[in-house]
Each structure stands twice: as C-alpha cells, then as structure tokens.
Design an enzyme around this catalytic site. Structure first.
Site, short mmCIF file in Angstrom:
data_model
loop_
_atom_site.label_atom_id
_atom_site.label_comp_id
_atom_site.label_asym_id
_atom_site.label_seq_id
_atom_site.Cartn_x
_atom_site.Cartn_y
_atom_site.Cartn_z
N SER A 1 -15.38 -14.41 24.40
CA SER A 1 -16.16 -14.09 23.20
C SER A 1 -15.22 -13.95 22.03
O SER A 1 -14.64 -12.89 21.80
CB SER A 1 -16.93 -12.78 23.44
OG SER A 1 -17.86 -12.97 24.46
N CYS B 1 -23.79 -6.43 18.74
CA CYS B 1 -24.40 -6.49 20.07
C CYS B 1 -25.21 -5.23 20.34
O CYS B 1 -24.71 -4.11 20.20
CB CYS B 1 -23.31 -6.64 21.14
SG CYS B 1 -23.95 -6.63 22.82
N CYS C 1 -22.16 -0.66 27.70
CA CYS C 1 -20.90 -1.41 27.58
C CYS C 1 -19.90 -0.57 26.80
O CYS C 1 -20.27 0.07 25.82
CB CYS C 1 -21.14 -2.74 26.85
SG CYS C 1 -19.66 -3.77 26.77
N HIS D 1 -15.56 -15.21 18.38
CA HIS D 1 -16.34 -14.75 17.21
C HIS D 1 -15.60 -14.67 15.88
O HIS D 1 -16.23 -14.47 14.85
CB HIS D 1 -17.00 -13.39 17.49
CG HIS D 1 -17.80 -13.36 18.74
ND1 HIS D 1 -18.66 -14.36 19.11
CD2 HIS D 1 -17.88 -12.43 19.73
CE1 HIS D 1 -19.24 -14.05 20.26
NE2 HIS D 1 -18.78 -12.91 20.66
N GLY E 1 -22.69 -5.32 29.64
CA GLY E 1 -21.40 -4.89 30.16
C GLY E 1 -20.28 -5.89 29.97
O GLY E 1 -20.50 -7.05 29.65
N GLU E 2 -19.07 -5.38 30.17
CA GLU E 2 -17.87 -6.21 30.11
C GLU E 2 -17.37 -6.37 31.54
O GLU E 2 -16.79 -5.44 32.12
CB GLU E 2 -16.82 -5.54 29.21
CG GLU E 2 -15.42 -6.10 29.31
CD GLU E 2 -15.32 -7.61 29.14
OE1 GLU E 2 -15.86 -8.16 28.16
OE2 GLU E 2 -14.68 -8.26 30.01
N CYS F 1 -19.04 -3.97 20.40
CA CYS F 1 -18.98 -5.07 19.43
C CYS F 1 -20.08 -4.82 18.39
O CYS F 1 -21.19 -4.42 18.74
CB CYS F 1 -19.17 -6.42 20.12
SG CYS F 1 -17.86 -6.78 21.31
N SER G 1 -17.88 -13.94 31.46
CA SER G 1 -17.69 -13.90 30.01
C SER G 1 -16.97 -12.61 29.64
O SER G 1 -17.37 -11.53 30.07
CB SER G 1 -19.06 -13.96 29.33
OG SER G 1 -18.92 -13.93 27.92
N ASN H 1 -28.61 -13.31 17.44
CA ASN H 1 -29.94 -12.82 17.81
C ASN H 1 -30.13 -11.42 17.26
O ASN H 1 -29.40 -10.51 17.63
CB ASN H 1 -30.09 -12.81 19.35
CG ASN H 1 -30.03 -14.22 19.90
OD1 ASN H 1 -30.78 -15.09 19.47
ND2 ASN H 1 -29.11 -14.46 20.82
N CYS I 1 -28.47 -14.74 34.45
CA CYS I 1 -27.52 -13.98 33.64
C CYS I 1 -27.54 -12.55 34.15
O CYS I 1 -28.56 -11.86 34.06
CB CYS I 1 -27.99 -14.07 32.18
SG CYS I 1 -27.01 -13.09 31.06
N GLU J 1 -30.77 -4.87 32.72
CA GLU J 1 -31.63 -6.05 32.67
C GLU J 1 -30.87 -7.27 33.19
O GLU J 1 -29.65 -7.34 33.11
CB GLU J 1 -32.08 -6.29 31.23
CG GLU J 1 -33.02 -5.19 30.75
CD GLU J 1 -33.45 -5.36 29.31
OE1 GLU J 1 -34.59 -5.00 29.00
OE2 GLU J 1 -32.66 -5.83 28.48
N CYS K 1 -29.01 -13.63 24.14
CA CYS K 1 -27.68 -13.02 24.15
C CYS K 1 -27.63 -11.80 23.22
O CYS K 1 -28.03 -11.90 22.06
CB CYS K 1 -26.63 -13.98 23.60
SG CYS K 1 -26.39 -15.42 24.57
#
Ligand code: SAH
Length: 361
Positions: free
Chosen positions: A221, A117, A110, A223, A167-168, A114, A199, A298, A103, A90, A341
């Site tokens: 990131s 996520c 990924c 956190h 993805g990273e 995490c 990111s 989210n 984005c 996406e 996100c």
C-alpha cells in the site's frame, strides 16, 4: 478445550503423536473439515469411535459465527462475523467471470491508522487466531458451495484469497503464515501461492520473513511517492520510510522472477493525484518488476477526502502506462454495502450506523 482449527498439518501430526495416534489422522481430519466441510466429529466415519469420542470431549472445531450476510447488486457479498469476546470482523467475496476472490481480515481493527481508511479509525483490538482466519475461508467456501454458487472453471468457489480486509497482516505474522499454510495444503484448499496475496502498508522486517517462510504474492500500500506525503497518509512510513520500503521490495523479488509485486495507490482528489505525483511514482518504481493498482478512494463518513475524478485517474494511469508500468484501475466492488476497500468497519447496530441483515444464515 483445544480448537483444532488453530492447527496446521504438522501441528496436528504432533498433536496426534502425543495421543499415540498415527500421523495420517491429521490428513483425515483436515480432509473432513476443509474439503468436505464437516465439523462434527460424529460424521468422521473413518475415525474409530473411541477416537471420535475423545476428540469430542477434549477438542472443538469452532468457527466464527455469521451475524449477517449482505449481497451487493454486483454480486459481491459481505459477511459480518462474530468472534469470541464479542469482537466482530468482516470478510468479502468478490465473484468474477474467471475467479472467486475472498478478501479476509487478519485483525480486529488495525494498529496503523492510515488517514483514509475507515478500519484504521476504529483503533486496534486484537490479532485474529489461525482458526478465525482459516475459518473465514471455510465459511465462504462451504456456505457458498451449499448455495450452489460455483466459479466456472474449477470445482471450488474460492479460487483466490487476498489479505485486504481489516488489519495489517504482517503485524499478525505467525497466525497469518499458519493460515496460509492451511490454504495451500493439498488436504485442505490446495491453493497455489500465486493465488494468495498479502497486502501490507510496509512492515519492512516482516517482508523478508514472509519471503523466507511463506513466499506469496505481495501487495504494497504505497499511496504516495514522497516521504512527506506518505507520513501523513500512512503514519507507518515514519518508522519505515520509502527508501527502506523499496529496498525491502527489491529484496522480496530478488533471485526469484516468479515473485511479483503490486503497488496499491489510493486516488485522493487534490492530495496525491497530480501529474507530478504520477511522474514521481514512475521514478520510484522504474526498476522494479511491479504493477500498479489505482484504487479510487471509497468514501466513509467524516473521512475528509474525496475520490479523484475519472479523468484524473485516467491521466495518472496513462503516465504510468507510457513509462511501461503495467497499471490497472481497480473496479469498485460492493460499495453499495460498504464492502469496498477501506470501508470494512465490522460494527453492527451501533449508534452511528446500522447494518441491515439482508440474508441471515
Ligand atoms: N493493512 C493492509 C491491508 C489493508 S486493506 C494494507 O495496508 O495493505 C487493502 C487496501 O485498501 C490497502 O491498499 C488500503 O490502503 C486500501 N484502502 C484503505 N482505505 C481505503 C479507502 N477508503 N478507499 C480505497 N482504498 C482504501
């Protein structure tokens, strides 16, 4: 067949050299494709018929296919894209008064897992090709342009690109860097490095490589402000703990005051949002040219987390602001279409969730 969308400018120059063609064929093709949105060789009228014919038989310009487009009440759009071998990713367009941000995804799934996520929950499938990354920008720019969607202050629709989709990006380093090269190329999109943000959850060795090969804005990131909690939220921390991550951050901005860092911090109720957490974060970031983006969590099904209250987020932010750390709370955009996100899943019509095609292109 060779997909020319995988080639950067210099790759194309080399490619045409092998064909005995002049180097400027590369810039001609790039202009047709990326500036004019033409992917049919027949329409490239400044190329000879013979060359067009050869391109037609030996090469392609294959883009990801659009499966669905969803439009949020706030104008955010999310595309579901079909890649080769049935993979889907996406991408999200976020319009604002003064900019249009795309984005993009860099991987199918990924590898980092995490804990908060939804992309991570799907596991990792594969890296995206250069064509599949730059193809996202092509699709957004040219389909929105055709539909008359324009950012106010400049001709183009997409003014900013953030690698904050699935993805990273720093574990797909070479393809991401090549795609960035195309985004910045004046014969393509001519985006300034200041308008491109990568990111990362903190792939420490790749951060130095990024600075050396393709310095762009970097978002980390974070956190959590201690290793124990960050090990749980971002398992990559076990490999690259906070000490090494912050050292890499300092190196990234060293000797170049134009380079700035953004730290992303997801606000998870009762997990990382206490006054003590905020104070520890201040200590960690005090000496860095950094700003902080607080991201209200989210939600997605079975995540096990909830979003911090607005009051908690405001208090947390005030502690950082009082310590002179520029902090903003990221506006949640597109959550009615699961475009915010951490909500990108890339699946359609599977057994658990159905994405309804609102607009099909
Ligand atoms: N792999 C990259 C890109 C991830 S997406 C990275 O880790 O930076 C961009 C941001 O959204 C990251 O900061 C990520 O941690 C955050 N994010 C992931 N899931 C989220 C969720 N459910 N709510 C809010 N932010 C989330």
């Amino acid at each position: 067949m060779i997909n020319l969308l995988n080639f950067t400018h210099s790759d194309l120059v080399d490619f045409f050299k092998q064909w005995g063609e002049k180097p400027f064929r590369a810039s001609q093709i790039l202009k047709w494709v990326h500036q004019m949105g033409v992917v049919d060789f027949d329409q490239m009228t400044n190329l000879s018929k013979v060359l067009r014919q050869r391109l037609q038989t030996e090469t392609t310009l294959t883009l990801p296919e659009v499966v669905t487009v969803q439009i949020s009440q706030d104008g955010t759009r999310k595309w579901l894209l079909q890649l080769s071998c049935g993979n889907r990713v996406e991408m999200v367009f976020i319009p604002e008064d003064d900019r249009g941000t795309l984005c993009v995804s860099s991987q199918v799934g990924c590898p980092l897992n995490c804990s908060f996520c939804s992309t991570g929950k799907q596991g990792f499938n594969r890296n995206l090709e250069v064509s599949e990354i730059i193809g996202q920008l092509w699709l957004a720019e040219h389909t929105l342009r055709q539909q008359g969607v324009r950012a106010e202050e400049h001709g183009r629709v997409i003014s900013n690109v953030v690698f904050m989709g699935m993805g990273e990006p720093l574990t797909n380093f070479n393809n991401v860097v090549k795609a960035i090269e195309l985004m910045r190329d004046d014969f393509c999109y001519g985006l300034s490095w200041r308008r491109i943000t990568v990111s990362t959850a903190g792939i420490v060795p790749a951060m130095a490589r990024l600075k050396a090969t393709s310095p762009v804005c970097l978002a980390i990131s974070l956190h959590a402000s201690n290793d124990e909690l960050r090990n749980q939220l971002v398992p990559l921390n076990k490999k690259y703990p906070l000490d090494s991550l912050l050292a890499a951050c300092r190196e990234y901005v060293k000797d170049d005051e134009r380079l700035k860092l953004t730290f992303e911090y997801v606000m998870l109720a009762g997990v990382n949002d206490s006054v003590a957490d905020a104070k520890a974060l201040v200590k960690l970031l005090r000496h860095l040219p950094a700003k902080v983006n607080l991201i209200p969590f989210n939600p997605f099904p079975n995540s096990g987390y909830t979003r911090s209250s607005q009051e908690t987020i405001d208090n947390f932010r005030n502690i950082l602001l009082t310590a002179d750390i520029m902090t903003i709370t990221r506006k949640t955009r597109g959550d009615d279409i699961d475009a915010a996100c951490g909500q990108l899943a890339g699946k359609v019509a599977d057994k658990t969730r159905r994405v309804v095609p609102i607009v099909t292109v």
